[in-house]
Each structure stands twice: as C-alpha cells, then as structure tokens.
Enzyme design. Structure first.
Site, PDB file in Angstrom:
ATOM      1  N   ASP A 178      34.704  19.946  23.734  1.00 52.60           N
ATOM      2  CA  ASP A 178      33.746  18.770  23.265  1.00 52.60           C
ATOM      3  C   ASP A 178      32.509  19.257  22.647  1.00 52.60           C
ATOM      4  OD1 ASP A 178      35.023  16.789  24.459  1.00 52.60           O
ATOM      5  OD2 ASP A 178      34.514  17.326  26.511  1.00 52.60           O
TER       6      ASP A 178
ATOM      7  N   HIS B  13      34.534  25.447  32.000  1.00 54.09           N
ATOM      8  CA  HIS B  13      35.590  24.856  32.192  1.00 54.09           C
ATOM      9  C   HIS B  13      36.470  25.563  33.289  1.00 54.09           C
ATOM     10  CE1 HIS B  13      39.745  23.522  31.014  1.00 54.09           C
ATOM     11  NE2 HIS B  13      39.017  22.874  30.301  1.00 54.09           N
TER      12      HIS B  13
END
Ligand code: ACO
Length: 370
Positions: free
Chosen positions: A307, A255
């Site tokens: 996710d 991320h």
C-alpha cells in the site's frame, strides 16, 4: 466435551484452511497458483492472472480470448444500482458507497448462474469504482471506450483522460499486485460468509467491509494522506521519529507475514521510479518515500508494504485519492471469488468458541427497583 484450544490474538500463526490459491511467506515471497509474483508482474496481464487465480492454471490463447470477451460482456452495471448510489450523501466515504453498490447489485441481478454472478461482479468492479466516485462528484457515469483494454479503460474512467500505454501498463501492474494474498482479513471474512452458504454478493460485500479498515486496504489512502502531510524527504526522519514516539502507526508499513520485505512493495517501488522518469516530473515523491522507508527501518525495523508505494503511483497517474482503496477492492474481488469457491469445495461452517470471562448467576432486578 472436547478441550477448547485458545488461539493466539489475531489468529497469528493459526492455519484454518488448506488453499491452492496463493501463498505469502516470511522470506518475502508470494506466489499465485505456484507462479512467482515477480513473473506475473513482469509478464502477465490482468485478465490472464485473473484467469489463473480463478481456474488454477494459465489459459491457452483461445481460453484467454474467450475469457476477455466474457468480462467485456458482463461489464455493464445495471442502472438501478446507480440509482441506489445517487441516494447516498456526497460526503460518504467511497468504500461505503462501493460496499452499498455491490450489496445493491446482489439485490438486483437475478436469474443468472453462480459462475455468471462471479464474473459479473469482477467485470463490473472497474465501472462501479469509477462511477461511484463520478456520481459522488455530481458527474454522470462514464461511458467505457470499447477501443481500450480493460485496464486502460478503467484508468480512463477514473481520470477522464486517455492514458498513455505506459500509464495503462503501470496501472495494470498494480492491479496484478493487488489480485490476491492468501488468508488476509478480508479473504477470511469472505470464507466465513461462504461457509454459511450465503451468496457471492453477500460475501464480497463483507469482504469490502473488512478491506475498508486502515489496518488493511484503507492503508493506501492513509499512506497518501501521510505522505502529503510529510511533504518532502527532509521532513521524513523527524516525522517518523515523532510518530513512533507517540506509539502511532506509520501507514503502509508492517505486515503479519512479511517481516523484512514485502515483494509487492519492492516491485511497486521500482515501478514508481520508472513512471516518474517516463513522465519527466522529477523524483521528489520517490525520494520522499525512500526517506520514510529508511527512517521506519532505522527506528522500528518494519518494511513497507504494497500500500505504501501504491499510493504515490496512483497519485502520479492522476487518480483521485478517495478511490485508492476501492481500486484495491476491485482487484482483490478476484481473490475473494476464488476463496469463496475453494471454501465451498470442502465446507464446514466457521463457528469458533470464546472463553467466557463475564459475570454469572446475577439476580434480575426489575426496572423500577434499579
Ligand atoms: N507503524 C508503527 N508500528 C507498527 C506498525 C506501523 N505501521 N506496524 C506494526 N507496528 C508495531 C506494532 O505496534 C508492534 O510493536 P510493539 O512490538 O512495540 O508492540 C510491532 O510493530 C509488531 O507488529 P504486530 O503487532 O505484530 O503486527 P500485526 O501483524 O498484528 O499487524 C499490520 C500487521 C496490521 C499490517 C500492522 O503492521 C499495521 O497496523 N500496519 C499499518 C497499516 C497498514 O499499512 N496496513 C496494510 C497492511 S498490508 C495490506 O492490507 C495489503
């Protein structure tokens, strides 16, 4: 002429706007309008968190009831949008179908105020996601069940089965986690489109295009395909090692902001375990995810992102894989609408510069002399 500043690749660490909508932080925290994601995840509803993101504060009981009634009122998708969807080849990716449908909605819905346009996109997204998939599978659009809550009805339209209250609650938690995430790629895209004074349908269509990519929203579908390929916890370590050795990505990991923990991923991880325990199906998929997570941390020091755990949760709920990214999009539409409006409150068109490194001064050679 003013000196041109060169921004880092991917605009890493560059702030391009002020926002009061949400803030993700490197310390593994996320707030929506000042409230911790954990509190909203545990205590709020999809409609209440949506209200919070759109209007900047929690609603009173009366305001929430009125807002829920509005969402119900605007939830019917115009039938000519489904005619557009019917013309799309069956093999099309569901994000392509949804993007086309939202664009079609913009060309269809006239004569309503901008606030009504925004609420109608948000309210119609569940039916659009479920019915784009159903039409693609040769089924007719699902009829909503008025006795169910918005999220239970959404899950019902996706699976064709009435969900238990825990399944509906679980699905709603995931939609809350997906609502908003400050200036990610799709929100930035929406703000760029808003800055040209284009309409909300155009901005959301562009947001959908940005979200489709596997480095962004497409990662939940890609993570599920990867988990199916790995198969069981025992294969996880070697899969991760081999994939990293080939310098390929492990989907659902890494991320830009969170370098040690994505708070949404940890909430979703706990939720997956609870869901599997409630369903009495065994913890195999949980153990597989944990083994992948441990191996990616061991070899690359990357945390899982939202996710990664969204994928097995959706799978366990019986949701078709093709709709995983569209579901993310349907929820994130709320954040996009908030960013669209915030951009317009203090707008200047986005028009960055580029440093030209190409040729100069070339002589044009006529076609028949080349
Ligand atoms: N698998 C393997 N390696 C990775 C991964 C991954 N998933 N993510 C990052 N890396 C590596 C990079 O290659 C880089 O390695 P290097 O230093 O050896 O060159 C290092 O980790 C640092 O990564 P960055 O390049 O700084 O990450 P960036 O901020 O540019 O990208 C992104 C973030 C796009 C999310 C990236 O981590 C990625 O591609 N992840 C996989 C796709 C994914 O899960 N996307 C969903 C994001 S969350 C969301 O959209 C809701």
């Amino acid at each position: 002429m003013a000196e041109i500043l060169r921004a880092p690749k991917g605009l890493d660490g560059v702030a391009v706007a002020d926002t009061t909508i949400a803030k993700s932080d490197t310390d593994g925290t996320l707030i929506y309008r000042g409230y911790a994601i954990k509190d909203l995840f545990e205590k709020s509803t999809f409609e209440e968190s949506t209200y919070l993101i759109l209007y900047g504060r929690l609603p009173t009981k009366g305001e929430l009831e009125e807002f829920e009634a509005k969402l119900r009122r605007y939830s019917m998708v115009p039938h000519n949008v489904y005619d557009i969807v019917r013309a799309i080849p069956n093999e099309a990716h569901q994000m392509d179908v949804l993007r086309t449908a939202v664009s079609g909605l913009g060309a269809t819905e006239g004569g309503i105020s901008s606030e009504e346009q925004e609420l109608s996109i948000i309210a119609q997204m569940p039916a659009l996601v479920a019915n784009c998939y159903r039409l693609n599978q040769g089924m007719e659009p699902a009829e909503p069940d008025a006795s169910l809550s918005l999220c239970a009805n959404y899950l019902y339209m996706l699976t064709g089965k009435k969900p238990s209250s825990f399944e509906a609650w679980t699905f709603e938690r995931m939609l809350i986690l997906y609502l908003e995430h400050d200036l990610n790629a799709s929100a930035f895209t929406v703000r760029v489109v808003a800055s040209t004074l284009a309409d909300i349908y155009s901005a959301c269509t562009a947001g959908l295009a940005a979200l489709k990519g596997p480095l962004h929203g497409g990662a939940n579908e890609a993570a599920m395909q990867m988990l199916l390929k790995i198969g069981s916890a025992g294969n996880a370590r070697s899969y991760v090692q081999e994939t990293l050795a080939k310098r390929e990505k492990i989907m659902g990991f890494g991320h830009r902001i969170y370098k040690t923990v994505d708070p949404r991923s940890q909430l979703a991880k706990k939720l997956l375990k609870e869901l599997l325990e409630k369903q009495g199906k065994g913890l195999e998929s949980y153990k597989l995810c944990e083994a992948v997570e441990n191996a990616v941390w061991e070899f690359k020091r990357l945390p899982s992102n939202v996710d990664f755990y969204a994928a097995p949760i959706f799978m366990t709920l019986g949701i078709p894989i093709e709709t995983f990214t569209p579901i993310f999009a349907s929820s994130r539409t709320v954040g996009w609408v908030a960013h669209y409006n915030e951009q317009l409150m203090d707008n200047r068109i986005y028009r960055p510069d580029a440093i030209y490194i190409g040729n100069k001064g070339l002589n044009y050679v006529p076609l028949d002399e080349r």
